[in-house]
Design an enzyme around this catalytic site. Sequence first.
Site, PDB file in Angstrom:
ATOM      1  N   PRO A   2       0.818  -1.201   0.000  1.00 20.96           N
ATOM      2  CA  PRO A   2       0.000   0.000   0.000  1.00 20.96           C
ATOM      3  C   PRO A   2       0.852   1.250   0.000  1.00 20.96           C
ATOM      4  CG  PRO A   2      -0.051  -1.124   2.119  1.00 20.96           C
ATOM      5  CD  PRO A   2       1.097  -1.644   1.365  1.00 20.96           C
ATOM      6  N   GLU A   3       0.539   2.131  -0.905  1.00 20.39           N
ATOM      7  CA  GLU A   3       1.162   3.450  -0.938  1.00 20.39           C
ATOM      8  C   GLU A   3       0.120   4.445  -0.448  1.00 20.39           C
ATOM      9  OE1 GLU A   3       3.182   4.196  -4.682  1.00 20.39           O
ATOM     10  OE2 GLU A   3       3.237   2.067  -5.130  1.00 20.39           O
TER      11      GLU A   3
END
Length: 287
Positions: A2-3
């Site tokens: 996840p960014e």
Amino acid sequence: MPELPEVETIVRGLRARLPGRRIQEVAVTQPSILRTPAARFVRALEGAEVREVSRFGKHIVMRMQAVRSRRAARGSPLSFFWIVHLGMTGQLIVSPSAQPALPHTHAWFELDREESLRYIDIRRFGRMEITEPSAQPVLPARMERHGPEPLEISEQEFIERLRSRKARLKALLLDQRFLRGVGNIYADESLFRAGLHPAALASRLSPARAGRLWHAVREVLQEAIAHGGSSISDYVDASGQAGWFQESHRVYGRGGEPCLCCGARLRRAIVAGRGTAWCPRCQRLNH
DNA sequence: AATGAAACCTGACAGC
DNA sequence: TGCTGTCAGGTTTCAT
């Protein structure tokens, strides 16, 4: 995994269900995911109430109201931060308590109303921690060293920051001390939109080109948030739903395929230690 | 200051 | 079928 856009989507989901609720029971079956000693972690969270859910770069930050100890019963209520970094494959999902634990569930937080928050992480690169209880809790020093939020920094400041560094653009975008929250997908997508080569040196960029990168980063992150993030294999939001921004990727994961802009064959190589895709015609090195 | 490699993990996939 | 090697959204640490 996840960014920034994925973490933002998860945070919005958690924000809609957690504040005001108390954690009744905590079970950690894989203590290696904790940065805080397990006994202290469990003791602090059991009985604590979620006051606020926010994001700091790729971190989920929950402000918790501590259980009042008998000694401090008359003082002002203490709070602490509960910080979660999802690493590559971490998931934080609210599910009905009756639902059996999926494989790789490493922590379980029992809430009220027959619901529980589960932490699932196949590769176990993610980490959780809590900070010291205080009237005014502070983030860990490691996080204080992070750079500004990409959606908050001004264009002027971004340009100055960028041009004061010698590193390659790709390395800088991935450096959390430069900007917090951008990862491999959004670095490549931003560079493509700005028409800049991943290996270009930041210090040699004209102010105009640096400004284009500022606009591109914002645009990509905002669009990705609007699409609920990118789901490549593992990412889901706080209710277990996948995102769909992966449908809009223009270079990430498309090495060898034609550029959607000019038709040239997209290149793929390791830049700054990470797999990188770009268009050799739209993103030239020599300007 | 910057770069590269290795370490931390599991799973999916390609090739043989 | 099963083995081997490679790759994956991230970060930290150490050597150069």
